[in-house]
Design an enzyme around this catalytic site. Structure first.
Site, PDB file in Angstrom:
ATOM      1  N   ASP A   1       0.881  -1.169   0.000  1.00  8.15           N
ATOM      2  CA  ASP A   1       0.000   0.000   0.000  1.00  8.15           C
ATOM      3  C   ASP A   1       0.917   1.217   0.000  1.00  8.15           C
ATOM      4  O   ASP A   1       1.564   1.532   0.996  1.00  8.15           O
ATOM      5  CB  ASP A   1      -0.888  -0.027   1.259  1.00  8.15           C
ATOM      6  CG  ASP A   1      -1.629   1.288   1.468  1.00  8.15           C
ATOM      7  OD1 ASP A   1      -1.659   2.123   0.534  1.00  8.15           O
ATOM      8  OD2 ASP A   1      -2.186   1.484   2.568  1.00  8.15           O
TER       9      ASP A   1
ATOM     10  N   LYS B   1       3.363  11.180  -3.837  1.00  8.96           N
ATOM     11  CA  LYS B   1       2.183  10.610  -4.507  1.00  8.96           C
ATOM     12  C   LYS B   1       1.315  11.726  -5.091  1.00  8.96           C
ATOM     13  O   LYS B   1       0.508  11.491  -5.983  1.00  8.96           O
ATOM     14  CB  LYS B   1       1.401   9.780  -3.477  1.00  8.96           C
ATOM     15  CG  LYS B   1       0.337   8.884  -4.071  1.00  8.96           C
ATOM     16  CD  LYS B   1      -0.190   7.943  -3.012  1.00  8.96           C
ATOM     17  CE  LYS B   1      -1.415   7.186  -3.444  1.00  8.96           C
ATOM     18  NZ  LYS B   1      -1.930   6.306  -2.391  1.00  8.96           N
TER      19      LYS B   1
ATOM     20  N   GLU C   1      -7.266   1.131  -4.417  1.00  4.30           N
ATOM     21  CA  GLU C   1      -7.245   1.052  -2.953  1.00  4.30           C
ATOM     22  C   GLU C   1      -8.595   0.638  -2.344  1.00  4.30           C
ATOM     23  O   GLU C   1      -8.641  -0.264  -1.506  1.00  4.30           O
ATOM     24  CB  GLU C   1      -6.719   2.366  -2.366  1.00  4.30           C
ATOM     25  CG  GLU C   1      -5.211   2.437  -2.572  1.00  4.30           C
ATOM     26  CD  GLU C   1      -4.596   3.814  -2.507  1.00  4.30           C
ATOM     27  OE1 GLU C   1      -5.266   4.749  -2.044  1.00  4.30           O
ATOM     28  OE2 GLU C   1      -3.432   3.959  -2.933  1.00  4.30           O
TER      29      GLU C   1
ATOM     30  N   ASP D   1     -12.681   5.953   1.575  1.00  5.80           N
ATOM     31  CA  ASP D   1     -11.239   5.885   1.823  1.00  5.80           C
ATOM     32  C   ASP D   1     -10.624   7.283   1.773  1.00  5.80           C
ATOM     33  O   ASP D   1     -10.400   7.848   0.704  1.00  5.80           O
ATOM     34  CB  ASP D   1     -10.618   4.973   0.741  1.00  5.80           C
ATOM     35  CG  ASP D   1      -9.118   4.789   0.919  1.00  5.80           C
ATOM     36  OD1 ASP D   1      -8.549   5.374   1.853  1.00  5.80           O
ATOM     37  OD2 ASP D   1      -8.520   4.051   0.111  1.00  5.80           O
TER      38      ASP D   1
END
Ligand code: AMP
Length: 606
Positions: free
Chosen positions: A17, A78, A183, A207
């Protein structure tokens, strides 16, 4: 196309992850998923990389020195990966980053740091690859064997370009990426394996992490995980909530001390760390205090923030989250009453206001908090990795993942209009063709591919400009060019373009892709650079360990020699004091004692 790395580890495939603020690695072993902790026992690792005059740090070590070295400590990568330098979100983020980002070739952002006394430039893919290498090392040291095969997670709302860039980062790290997984889908696997219901279940995965926000609606039935719709914002998360608090306290500091710290990256970083801590405190109490000694020019800073004020500062962002949930339900064509469980994933779902808004939206329904919000995504990635590697455990037997494309893909037509070829929420993999006509007198053509939901391409995201030249002249008045959109299971688009009229001659058309994406040669060069940095790190580690060993030995010997010296001095003094008076057996005992101590020194010296 990602180059293959050659090295093949014998170990099991792992799931990583890859988070904005922290990353987590897991493995499927003995019929279940294990979250892998590092040698300090940490189950998550900060997604940070730091460069100093002598070495490179990744993860916790990077995070630990961030206040001392903010301009060379890279985080939030990211938020940069797969984006253009001119992207407004990059321009906005750059204002809060203490490290430098410049405009590289083809609108590509480059991170600039000082490393071993020289200026070095890195792409977001390279920094990401360093984090991946660290996660692989954590896994390998736990597993006791080399492992190359990996499933990496990406936000469901990641664009084609962001997905491809993440895959390239894996290749630079020397990993064999067996697949990407969205995800929320990974989290749904964790939920599905945990709950094990025989009846069809509709779940909404919410999320909200450090930098990205995803909502997915899935139907889980007999091991089939079918994503009905996905929505989100690849640029919304805890970092934004921290930044709002930082701006508030920068103003407060101005009011208190008439000093502006906004131009000082080191001080801003210090304040941001304190704000992030205060934000976490506000999830369990109504008030948090910020206290920083000598924050700026010897002025201490002390202030408080209430949960109400924090919620007010972020009100529009929290509302956006709720609106996205409504949009996702609309896209899935489901009423909120048909959702059996609302599952919370990501660290930022601990914020009470976020939970409250969600609960209100679902008419007071209890939210599902039984899945670990920090580990569920890695958990699902590890299960998918095992599945793709052919693990035939009964829990994985009938598992089937049906995911969707998060954004519509299309071409620019006349007048700058977007012609959608693949609508959003289409199940992937998928393939669709579109025929374009071009006048014969033009041996060149430009095809522009976009992703997004707006009717005009200007408002969507340009995925690529394809310059076609060498188009063969046609017999008719116009030429038909076939554009084939092929999205794979990882959500990555492969575009092929050929001349329909002269089908067999498709290879004669030269397609030039845009410069933002890394070429095969560039990736190979970065693989080489990554290996070099790793070797340098290992050499540095060996040097530090050898130096520490030597120092430890020298100090130990110094203390032992001192001890022996002391005993020798005592023996000589005793001899002088006793002169000839002592008995033979007393001399012999003294001799034995001295020899014993000298002998233990010799043993220690080995
Ligand atoms: P993730 O990307 O899922 O690891 O989430 C990281 C984000 O969650 C960071 O922005 C953290 O500040 C945030 N976070 C973690 N714990 C809490 C908490 N108790 N309250 C509010 N935010 C939190």
């Amino acid at each position: 196309m990602v180059p293959s790395m050659g090295r093949r580890g014998a170990g099991p495939a792992i799931g990583i992850d890859l988070g904005t603020t922290s990353s987590c690695v897991a493995v499927w072993q003995h019929g279940r998923v294990e979250i892998i902790a590092d040698d300090q026992g940490n189950r998550t690792t900060p997604s940070s990389v730091a460069f100093t005059g002598t070495q490179r740090f990744i993860g916790n070590e990077a995070q630990n020195q961030v206040v001392m070295n903010p301009t060379n400590t890279v985080f939030d990568v990211k938020r940069l990966i797969g984006r253009r330098f001119s992207d407004p979100s990059v321009q906005n983020d750059m204002r809060s980053w203490p490290f430098k980002v410049i405009d590289g070739q083809g609108d590509r952002p480059l991170i600039v740091v000082q490393y071993k006394g020289d200026e070095q430039q890195f792409t977001a893919e390279e920094i990401t690859s360093m984090i991946l290498v660290k996660m692989r090392e954590i896994a390998e040291s736990y597993l006791g064997c080399a492992t190359d095969d990996v499933v990496i997670t990406v936000p469901a709302y990641f664009s084609d370009h962001q997905r491809e860039a993440t895959k390239n980062a894996g290749a630079i790290a020397g990993l064999n990426i067996v697949g990407l997984i969205n995800e929320p889908t990974a989290a749904a696997i964790a939920y599905g394996l945990h709950k094990r219901s025989n009846s069809e279940t509709n779940v909404l995965i919410f999320d909200l992490g450090g930098g990205t926000f995803d909502v997915s609606v899935l139907t889980i039935s007999q091991g089939v995980f079918e994503v009905k719709a996905t929505a989100g914002d690849a640029h919304l998360g805890g970092e934004d909530f921290d930044n709002r608090m930082v701006s508030h306290f920068v103003d407060e500091f101005k009011r208190q001390h008439r000093k502006d710290i906004s131009g000082n990256p080191r001080k801003l970083r210090k304040l941001k760390i304190a704000c992030e801590k205060a934000k976490r405190t506000l999830s369990s109490t109504n008030r948090a205090t910020i206290e920083i000694d000598s924050l700026f020019e010897d002025s201490d800073f002390s202030s408080t923030i209430t949960r109400n004020l924090f919620e007010e500062l972020n009100d529009d962002l929290f509302t956006k989250c709720a609106d996205t949930v409504k949009k996702c339900l609309r896209d899935a064509k489901m009423d909120k009453s048909s959702i059996h469980d609302v599952v919370l994933i990501g660290g930022s779902t601990r914020i009470p206001r976020v939970q409250q808004l969600l609960q209100e939206l679902f008419d007071g329904k209890e939210l599902c908090k039984s899945i670990n919000p920090d580990e569920a995504v890695a958990y699902g990635a590890a299960a998918k990795a095992a599945m793709l590697r052919g693990d035939d455990h009964e829990n994985l037997h009938d598992m089937l993942l049906l995911d969707v494309a998060p954004l519509s893909l299309g071409l620019e037509a006349g007048g700058g209009n977007m012609v959608v070829v693949i609508p959003r929420n289409t199940v992937v993999p998928t393939k669709k063709e579109r025929v374009l006509s071009t006048p014969v007198h033009k041996p060149r053509a430009c095809i522009k591919v976009y992703e997004g939901e707006r009717c005009t391409t200007r408002d969507n995201n340009l995925l690529g400009r394809f310059e076609l030249c060498g188009i063969p002249s046609a017999r008719d008045s116009s030429l038909e060019i076939n554009v084939c959109f092929d999205i794979d299971a990882d959500g990555i688009l492969d575009l092929s373009i050929y001349d329909k009229t002269m089908g067999k001659e498709k290879n004669r058309i030269t397609v030039t892709r845009d410069m933002t994406r890394l070429s095969k040669e560039e990736i190979e060069e970065m693989v080489w650079r990554a290996k070099k940095y790793k070797e340098e790190d290992e050499e540095h580690k060996r040097k530090i360990e050898a130096k520490n060993e030597l120092e430890k030995y020298a100090l130990k010997m110094k203390s032992s020699v001192k001890k022996v010296e002391g005993v020798i001095e005592q023996t000589i003094s005793w001899l002088e004091a006793t002169n000839q008076e002592a008995e033979a057996k007393e001399f012999e005992a003294k001799m034995k004692e001295l020899k014993g101590i000298c002998y233990s020194l010799v043993v220690e010296m080995q």
